[in-house]
Scaffold this motif. Structure first.
Motif, PDB file in Angstrom:
ATOM      1  N   ALA A 134     -65.311 -25.086 -33.255  1.00 18.87           N
ATOM      2  CA  ALA A 134     -64.902 -23.976 -32.396  1.00 18.87           C
ATOM      3  C   ALA A 134     -63.445 -23.586 -32.642  1.00 18.87           C
ATOM      4  O   ALA A 134     -63.098 -22.407 -32.633  1.00 18.87           O
ATOM      5  CB  ALA A 134     -65.109 -24.342 -30.926  1.00 18.87           C
ATOM      6  N   GLY A 159     -63.102 -23.337 -37.092  1.00 22.63           N
ATOM      7  CA  GLY A 159     -64.100 -22.483 -37.725  1.00 22.63           C
ATOM      8  C   GLY A 159     -65.037 -23.285 -38.616  1.00 22.63           C
ATOM      9  O   GLY A 159     -64.662 -24.301 -39.196  1.00 22.63           O
ATOM     10  N   ASN A 170     -59.232 -18.431 -32.709  1.00 22.05           N
ATOM     11  CA  ASN A 170     -60.351 -19.073 -32.020  1.00 22.05           C
ATOM     12  C   ASN A 170     -59.953 -19.735 -30.707  1.00 22.05           C
ATOM     13  O   ASN A 170     -60.820 -20.091 -29.915  1.00 22.05           O
ATOM     14  CB  ASN A 170     -60.972 -20.145 -32.921  1.00 22.05           C
ATOM     15  CG  ASN A 170     -61.475 -19.574 -34.218  1.00 22.05           C
ATOM     16  OD1 ASN A 170     -61.948 -18.455 -34.283  1.00 22.05           O
ATOM     17  ND2 ASN A 170     -61.361 -20.351 -35.279  1.00 22.05           N
TER      18      ASN A 170
END
Length: 135
Positions: free
Chosen positions: A15, A18, A85
């Motif tokens: 998460a 990536g 992210n």
């Protein structure tokens, strides 16, 4: 328990960094670093990044600050890329690096700002260098 921490760690690692980065790291794992990859997934990602005491953006900013302060530029670049992210803004990165200047020194912050400028320019130019670097 270790297997559960590994699975949770892998979810968080993917998460934050990536899938492409994690897939590359796993594909490049050899006998020499297999135990290390297991360790960082279980401990860093599965035991620390999964804790409820700090939000993911705060953990991201703390990580950026420490990597900048310690001069770990490859890992810093990886975590700067990961801000896409983690929900960390460039403004927050800038403020964090200013804190680094005060508490870890101007040379550390100067080098970190140079890394940030390069990474963000690559992102803006569409370079998909992934989050190469360490873990």
């Amino acid at each position: 328990m270790a297997d559960q921490r590994y699975q949770q760690g892998m979810q968080v690692r993917r998460a934050v960094l990536g899938d492409a980065h994690v897939d590359r790291a796993q594909a490049n794992t050899t006998e020499i670093d297999a135990d290390f990859q297991q360790f960082i997934t279980e401990v860093a990602w599965g035991s620390v990044w999964t804790r409820a005491g700090l939000s993911r953006p705060r953990r991201s900013l703390l990580t950026i600050a420490m990597l900048a302060a310690l001069g770990h530029h490859d890992e810093l670049a990886m975590h700067l890329r990961a801000t896409a992210n983690t929900g960390v803004s460039r403004e927050e990165v800038k403020e964090t690096l200013l804190q680094v200047a005060v508490y870890a020194g101007v040379p550390a912050a100067n080098a970190a700002f140079a890394v940030a400028k390069r990474v963000f320019a690559e992102i803006d130019a569409g370079a998909h260098g992934g989050t190469e670097g360490g873990s």
